[in-house]
Structures are given as structure tokens and as C-alpha cells.
Scaffold this motif. Sequence first.
Motif, mmCIF file in Angstrom:
data_model
loop_
_atom_site.group_PDB
_atom_site.id
_atom_site.type_symbol
_atom_site.label_atom_id
_atom_site.label_comp_id
_atom_site.label_asym_id
_atom_site.label_seq_id
_atom_site.Cartn_x
_atom_site.Cartn_y
_atom_site.Cartn_z
ATOM 1 N N ARG A 55 0.824 -1.206 0.000
ATOM 2 C CA ARG A 55 0.000 0.000 0.000
ATOM 3 C C ARG A 55 0.861 1.261 0.000
ATOM 4 O O ARG A 55 1.843 1.358 0.744
ATOM 5 C CB ARG A 55 -0.886 -0.020 1.233
ATOM 6 N N THR A 57 0.656 5.818 -1.395
ATOM 7 C CA THR A 57 -0.092 6.916 -2.003
ATOM 8 C C THR A 57 0.227 6.851 -3.489
ATOM 9 O O THR A 57 1.204 7.432 -3.955
ATOM 10 C CB THR A 57 0.318 8.272 -1.383
ATOM 11 N N THR A 59 0.667 6.799 -7.534
ATOM 12 C CA THR A 59 0.686 7.654 -8.713
ATOM 13 C C THR A 59 0.349 6.818 -9.940
ATOM 14 O O THR A 59 -0.372 7.255 -10.809
ATOM 15 C CB THR A 59 2.071 8.312 -8.881
ATOM 16 N N SER A 76 -6.755 -0.762 -5.300
ATOM 17 C CA SER A 76 -7.825 -1.235 -4.431
ATOM 18 C C SER A 76 -7.678 -0.613 -3.046
ATOM 19 O O SER A 76 -6.573 -0.354 -2.585
ATOM 20 C CB SER A 76 -7.735 -2.756 -4.341
ATOM 21 N N TRP A 77 -8.801 -0.411 -2.399
ATOM 22 C CA TRP A 77 -8.787 0.108 -1.031
ATOM 23 C C TRP A 77 -8.250 -0.918 -0.048
ATOM 24 O O TRP A 77 -7.632 -0.573 0.943
ATOM 25 C CB TRP A 77 -10.197 0.531 -0.598
ATOM 26 N N GLN A 83 -12.894 -4.318 -3.758
ATOM 27 C CA GLN A 83 -12.799 -2.926 -3.307
ATOM 28 C C GLN A 83 -11.974 -2.102 -4.302
ATOM 29 O O GLN A 83 -11.190 -1.240 -3.915
ATOM 30 C CB GLN A 83 -12.145 -2.875 -1.929
ATOM 31 N N TYR A 85 -10.621 0.611 -6.772
ATOM 32 C CA TYR A 85 -10.709 2.065 -6.871
ATOM 33 C C TYR A 85 -10.663 2.413 -8.357
ATOM 34 O O TYR A 85 -9.726 2.037 -9.048
ATOM 35 C CB TYR A 85 -9.526 2.704 -6.138
ATOM 36 N N TYR A 99 -2.890 7.615 -11.521
ATOM 37 C CA TYR A 99 -3.748 8.151 -10.467
ATOM 38 C C TYR A 99 -3.271 9.540 -10.082
ATOM 39 O O TYR A 99 -2.153 9.922 -10.365
ATOM 40 C CB TYR A 99 -3.724 7.236 -9.231
ATOM 41 N N GLY A 102 -3.207 10.852 -4.309
ATOM 42 C CA GLY A 102 -3.794 11.461 -3.141
ATOM 43 C C GLY A 102 -4.451 10.441 -2.237
ATOM 44 O O GLY A 102 -4.843 10.746 -1.137
ATOM 45 N N ASN A 103 -4.569 9.204 -2.717
ATOM 46 C CA ASN A 103 -5.212 8.160 -1.938
ATOM 47 C C ASN A 103 -4.226 7.051 -1.595
ATOM 48 O O ASN A 103 -3.433 6.639 -2.431
ATOM 49 C CB ASN A 103 -6.385 7.553 -2.717
ATOM 50 N N LEU A 104 -4.319 6.580 -0.377
ATOM 51 C CA LEU A 104 -3.493 5.481 0.089
ATOM 52 C C LEU A 104 -4.165 4.184 -0.363
ATOM 53 O O LEU A 104 -5.197 3.785 0.167
ATOM 54 C CB LEU A 104 -3.390 5.542 1.611
ATOM 55 N N LEU A 105 -3.601 3.545 -1.394
ATOM 56 C CA LEU A 105 -4.218 2.388 -2.037
ATOM 57 C C LEU A 105 -3.219 1.254 -2.240
ATOM 58 O O LEU A 105 -2.012 1.472 -2.218
ATOM 59 C CB LEU A 105 -4.761 2.794 -3.413
#
Length: 132
Positions: A55, A57, A59, A76-77, A83, A85, A99, A102-105
Motif C-alpha cells: 500500500r 499513495t 501515482t 484497491s482500497w 474494493q 478504486y 492516479y 492522493g489516496n493510500l491504495l
Amino acid sequence: MSSARPRRASRAAALIGSTLALGLAGLAGASAAQAGSDSWPCGSVPGSVTCPGDRHTLTSVKAFGASGRSVNAGASWNGTEGQLYANWAWGTGTTCHGYGAGNLLYPVVKNPNSTSMTMSGLSTFGSGAASC
């Protein structure tokens, strides 16, 4: 007079402790946001099965498979397809999904074929990381 010294000392200690804590928090945030990349081997992945990476953040996520065979790249979350994304990026041999960082995925690659295929993944993450 003697009672003023302990107060000044405890205020100074509190100020130093607060400054140190803020400085360490800033360093932790800076290192987490720095650009980087991570690759992971998946081995022989059965048809319709996913293989997640660590996991970050994210790009971008890139999937590599056998030449002439379809591969999917996504995020994916929780590291599973359930899940997901956004959507899968599809390609032949190699594909990449970018991406906004901005999201931790979890980066996820998938073998969309009906038979097994050796696969691997590559993710980029953090501020300033190259995308697809």
C-alpha cells in the motif's frame, strides 16, 4: 524567587518537547510523500486472479505479463478486486493506470485470461513520482 525557576524550566522543557515533536512529524510527513517505486513478482497467476502489492499513495500501477496476452492494472482500497478504486486499465503484455496521487491504495495486477500466466507489477508513489 526560587519558585519562578522551576516554572521557567518546565515551560522551556515543554517548548523544546513541542518543537521536537512538530519537527519529527514534519520529517515523517516529508518521507512519506517522497517519490518512489515498488515492484513485486506474482509468479504464475491463475486466470481471473489478482496479485496486490504494498500500500502506498499511488501515482501509477503497471502490470507486466506474457507478450500477446491481456493484463490488467488497477488499485484497491483493501488489496482485493471487490474494493477496486476506479476501473481496470487493460493492455496486451503491459498496461498502466495513472492516479492523481492522493489516496493510500494497494496496487493490484490481474490476469484476465482463462489460463495461468506469469505476471509482475510496478507501482510509483508519492509527490513528484512519474505516472504512466
